[in-house]
Design an enzyme around this catalytic site. Structure first.
Site, PDB file in Angstrom:
ATOM      1  N   ARG A  62      20.552  20.068  -0.343  1.00 27.74           N
ATOM      2  CA  ARG A  62      20.444  18.638  -0.681  1.00 27.74           C
ATOM      3  C   ARG A  62      21.002  18.421  -2.089  1.00 27.74           C
ATOM      4  NH1 ARG A  62      16.386  16.361   3.067  1.00 27.74           N
ATOM      5  NH2 ARG A  62      16.304  14.472   1.815  1.00 27.74           N
ATOM      6  N   ARG A 112       2.349 -10.910   5.589  1.00 22.32           N
ATOM      7  CA  ARG A 112       3.787 -10.791   5.876  1.00 22.32           C
ATOM      8  C   ARG A 112       4.061 -10.155   7.233  1.00 22.32           C
ATOM      9  NH1 ARG A 112       6.626  -8.656   0.512  1.00 22.32           N
ATOM     10  NH2 ARG A 112       8.477  -9.116   1.741  1.00 22.32           N
ATOM     11  N   PRO A 162       0.819  -1.212   0.000  1.00 19.00           N
ATOM     12  CA  PRO A 162       0.000   0.000   0.000  1.00 19.00           C
ATOM     13  C   PRO A 162       0.856   1.266   0.000  1.00 19.00           C
ATOM     14  CG  PRO A 162      -0.452  -1.430   1.882  1.00 19.00           C
ATOM     15  CD  PRO A 162       0.822  -1.888   1.285  1.00 19.00           C
ATOM     16  N   GLU A 163       0.513   2.202  -0.847  1.00 19.56           N
ATOM     17  CA  GLU A 163       1.141   3.521  -0.870  1.00 19.56           C
ATOM     18  C   GLU A 163       0.112   4.522  -0.352  1.00 19.56           C
ATOM     19  OE1 GLU A 163       4.194   4.291  -1.547  1.00 19.56           O
ATOM     20  OE2 GLU A 163       4.908   2.371  -2.281  1.00 19.56           O
TER      21      GLU A 163
END
Ligand SMILES: [Zn+2]
Length: 300
Positions: free
Chosen positions: A181, A136, A29-30
């Site tokens: 960054r 899982r 799931p995202e």
């Protein structure tokens, strides 16, 4: 195997989860999947009184909070929320935090539907229940008591980046936070500390839409280009939520046929195929162990 077992009783599921969405929930799931799940379960939970809480395992990623039945039975679900990929069930005295891990999914079932092997947690609200299935067991069910401080300071939530669909996330803030960054923009998006929920598929697609090469160092991208990127992220995540979420395997049924949630990606998983915009062949590279797909011609 798992798919087969669960598809067998799909006809016994109630309400909101159509077959293809259920199938989708069998994959990792995202953010869009969690948001779709939240919207799906919310009407069945909001304002309902918890009548039972059942655990069928010691825990998932972490031990289950065994005090939950004592804390929740007789209490009303005050609402649902989401922070990143954490689903939140609010009560007057605290919040249940649920994470679906790698393989978890939630469904609303009628009371009496027999639990299967991987059904580890039920929250019963009268004649229906919220059931967590997680083969899982990388998911989580946790309790945060209001007495322990603000929810946003919970150890799992405190370090999360901004919500991409909320106004707090803007090109200005993305620009500011990336000035030091030098990592490629794709990896900065995936890191999740500036913005949450832009997973591998969504990062590739958003960068294509914004015309940005995924290898570009984040601090080299201008504010104007970040404006296009923020728009692209919002549009793509909103579209995925609209369609019921998406991940690669969502669309491949147990019989290998495409499901009806298939999305037409521009670059993701299209290595060697012609760009839908310019016809050049889509390139695939590895960035931090993850595959990135982009068009060398459209993305500079
Ligand atoms: Zn192109």
């Amino acid at each position: 195997m798992f798919q087969k077992v669960h598809r067998k009783y799909i006809s016994r599921l109630c309400h909101f989860i159509p077959d293809a969405l259920f199938q989708r929930c069998l994959t990792m799931p995202e953010l869009p999947e969690v948001e779709v799940t939240r919207r799906g379960v919310a009407p069945h939970l909001d304002g309902r009184i918890v009548t039972a809480v059942t655990f069928r395992h010691r825990g998932l990623r972490w031990p289950f909070p065994l005090e939950l039945p004592a804390l929740l039975v007789g209490r009303e679900v005050r609402g649902t929320g989401r922070r990143g990929k954490y689903l939140l069930l609010r009560f007057d005295h605290g919040t249940v935090i649920i994470h679906l891990g790698m393989s978890g999914h939630l469904r609303i079932l009628e009371l009496g539907v027999e639990p299967q092997k991987h059904d580890h947690f039920d929250l019963v609200v009268g004649r229906r229940l919220l059931r967590l299935t997680d083969p899982r067991r990388f998911g989580a069910v946790l309790w945060h008591a209001d007495a322990d401080g603000p929810l946003e300071q919970h150890v799992l939530l405190a370090g999360l980046g901004l919500e991409p669909l909320e106004d707090v996330f803007s090109a200005q803030i993305l620009y500011q936070k990336t000035r030091n960054r030098s990592a490629p923009i794709k990896q900065v998006l995936l890191a999740g500390d500036i913005v949450v929920g832009v997973g591998n598929i969504y990062a590739s697609e958003s960068l294509f839409r914004a015309g940005i090469n995924p290898k570009t160092p984040a601090h080299r991208i201008s504010l104007a280009r970040y404006e296009r990127l923020v728009d692209a992220i919002r549009i793509i995540l909103a579209a995925a939520i609209e369609k019921g979420g998406s991940t690669l395997r969502d669309f491949i049924g147990a019989d290998g046929q495409s499901g009806y949630f298939q999305q037409s990606y521009f670059v993701y998983d299209r290595a060697g195929l012609p760009c839908r915009n310019c016809g050049a062949l889509i390139t695939q590279i590895k960035q931090g162990q993850r595959s990135t797909f982009y068009c060398k011609k459209c993305q500079k």
